[in-house]
Scaffold this active site. Sequence first.
Site, short mmCIF file in Angstrom:
data_model
loop_
_atom_site.label_atom_id
_atom_site.label_comp_id
_atom_site.label_asym_id
_atom_site.label_seq_id
_atom_site.Cartn_x
_atom_site.Cartn_y
_atom_site.Cartn_z
N SER A 144 -9.59 2.66 -34.19
CA SER A 144 -8.11 3.63 -33.83
C SER A 144 -8.53 5.00 -34.06
O SER A 144 -9.46 5.47 -33.46
CB SER A 144 -7.06 3.01 -34.52
OG SER A 144 -5.87 3.49 -34.04
N ASP B 37 -4.93 -4.79 -26.04
CA ASP B 37 -4.42 -3.92 -27.05
C ASP B 37 -3.55 -2.87 -26.24
O ASP B 37 -3.94 -2.04 -25.50
CB ASP B 37 -5.70 -2.87 -27.44
CG ASP B 37 -5.69 -2.09 -28.57
OD1 ASP B 37 -4.27 -1.76 -28.69
OD2 ASP B 37 -6.34 -1.49 -29.28
N HIS C 167 -5.05 -4.68 -31.52
CA HIS C 167 -5.51 -3.50 -32.05
C HIS C 167 -6.48 -3.93 -33.47
O HIS C 167 -5.63 -3.64 -34.53
CB HIS C 167 -4.48 -2.53 -32.29
CG HIS C 167 -4.83 -1.23 -32.62
ND1 HIS C 167 -5.66 -0.62 -31.57
CD2 HIS C 167 -4.53 -0.26 -33.78
CE1 HIS C 167 -5.73 0.75 -32.21
NE2 HIS C 167 -5.25 1.05 -33.24
#
Length: 810
Positions: free
Chosen positions: A371, A491, A522
């Site tokens: 991320s 995602d 995610h």
Amino acid sequence: MKNNQFAHITTSDSQKITELRSIGYLTPEILAKKTLAKTWRELVIRAFPQALTISSQTEKLASLLADENTDLLTYINQGNFSVTAFYNVALQLLEFLPEIDFNFSNPIEAMEKINLPYITNISTTDTLLSAWHDLLCTHTKNGQLLIDVLAANGFFVKFYGKVTQPLFFNGKALPVFNTDKLIREVVYVESTLDTDKDGKLDLLKVEIIRPSETNTGLKVPALYTASPYNQGTNDEDGDKLMHPMNVPLSHKIPNNTTYDEIAYHSSPSPLPNPRVPAGITKEASETFSREFSYTLNDYFLARGFAAVYAAGIGTMDSGGVRTCGSEDETASTVAIIEWLNGQRRAFTNKTDNIQIEAWWCNNAIAMTGRSYLGTLATAAATTGVAGLKTIISEAAISSWYDYYRDGGLVVAPGGFPGEDADVLALECFSRKKQAGDYLSVKEFFSKHLQKITAEQDRTTGNYNSFWDARNYLKNIKGIKADIVMVHGLNDWNVKPRNVYQLWNSLKELPIKQKLILHQGQHIYVNNFRSLDFTDMMNLWLSYKLYDVPNNAAEVLPDILVQDNLQVETWHSYKDWDSNEPAQNLLLQQHELVPENSELQEGAANFQDHLNEEDFSLYSTNHALWKEHLLQVENSPLKNNRLIFKSALFEEEMLLQGAPEVTVNVSTNKDHGLLSFMLVDYGNKKRFKPVPTTLARKALNLGYHWREDDLTEFTLDKETPWKMISVGHINLQNRTSLWKNDELLPNTFYPVSVKLQPTFYKIPKDHQLGLIIYATDMRMTVRGNEEQSYSIQLAESKLALHLTKKAGSKK
């Protein structure tokens, strides 16, 4: 289960024996054994390093069965040996259960079904040792190499304090370093930034964990994770700053803005003088108890790597302010690499100016993380900074516009409606957690945050200088580090377009790039049972940071994709996009029809308005909204969307790349948006949205060290559909993200939209559905105006890349 191992290297029998000797598995006494049975006995005993006495070792032998009626101790004492018995024992060592996972009469059948390596003819000592080497390099039922299971039981304790270099087995680093004696220290790297304008260069707090052997001459590579979260977050403040989503879309004044007018150009400002060192030392003056760690880094700490964590500018104990993806954050990230590589200064604390170097580092650095963490790794790589050999970039943003915007619209990252760059900057500004420090920067940060809010421009949603400054794809040519990318095909936080564009942009560079696409959202994937991700990264990092000649760049597939129909199955590909020409499906009333179909003229219409009760319900219950949106019959949203479905697929097909929708559309307003959803229609048990935890703390990362949960995607209850992809566009941005087009009410305009890219297998007897609607309750603003839309069917189509070939299965 299905075993998938991509990091196993095929080597000669002589190399296998050499490696077995190097780790102390083979001794002259074992090699002197005259029968296969006696040699086998000694090999099995060494698979139980926790058994310290002869009695304990014989008990371990007796606990295994050679066949249905004979324990291994008895079997060997009788002088017996057979390939069948060997693999009966091997499967038990690999934690498989007799009569559940395999049958004693034919273990090879189970080996083939599970996809485990085996040798059919074990008739000499060399072939026995070769088979044993393979066994040590095989994953257990619980997702770890057998040699790592031995390590967790203490096999490599004999190396503690005695190694001067890492030890490698089958091209991968072994856990020969004592994690009980890891050194933890803090330094403060001096950046070339003054983002809080306090007249001092921003100092950046860095937490380091390294093997104790570095104090006696060992130089190790660094696994560096840049995490803005690891010094804490301001979640309550972020929640308060969240922007309202129930606001109308605005009309944008038409213009002829060009990219050159909005292109970002860096304008460096004068900087304070660097600090003058008052001395130099090798000893840090500060330590820490527990870092905000990543279990992949934990795994490597026992294997001769250091872990380095830094939160960057604007975080607790560091100087500066958060800027959410700007070039200053990139510079802040790179400053740590420059210190690790000997190109930048650091100090033991923030006041004494005692300089400290990364004297323990071998100048080889990799970046890891998911991320925002992977995003900063990508950003750092674009600078071409020396010493950064590779990045493992997971679920990373490649352009912040594609995170917070889409097609000229404010589009929230999945799960966070109302978030924007200013919210994230505030959440990560952990300097706020130290009241005294925060007081000194409070007023400046408040004005700084207001500037981010203004420049991010939630009014138009256009691509502008703010977003151009946060587009790492512009600087791709600067990348020199090899890249491993990991991303979820489901995602909807960092959407797949981010990695798709990065993958395609890297193709022309003289670097190695690898891509792993999983069926998750995610998430991290280093604890999956079906994929040897950690082993793959061990092979990769041993190659990149220690120059081990293991051919990792050739051994690891270019692209690995998790199958969406078969559990624990992965396929390898050479590229994301298909070489096949696109197939067009044309839009007719409720149908997607082939290109050669006889078409009927006409339009399909829908509205975007809901009564107040439904609007309030769907604004907060997004799952129900999606269910009703996809529901074909008797849907409460039947007037708020159009559904077009293909004929039943006569065979399984693979959908690759980015589908593209072209429509001729009109609306009754001078502003409007369209959203598109591609759907697999058909009853089927599909994967659960998040991986199932198969076993808690089942993955040991070293001896008496940390653990991780074992997870895997498992099948959920039967569902009638599955969303494949989505896309959005502001109708005033149909030709450019930075230019406002005219939109006259009740006038038709051609609009083309590329949906999020995918790798998706459509099952036989299923239908492909295209849903066209306006407001996306999960992502777009929600104006709930009295607005209607019309689509001219004969001039609208869906372009897809469909193939029968599904890659090579493993």
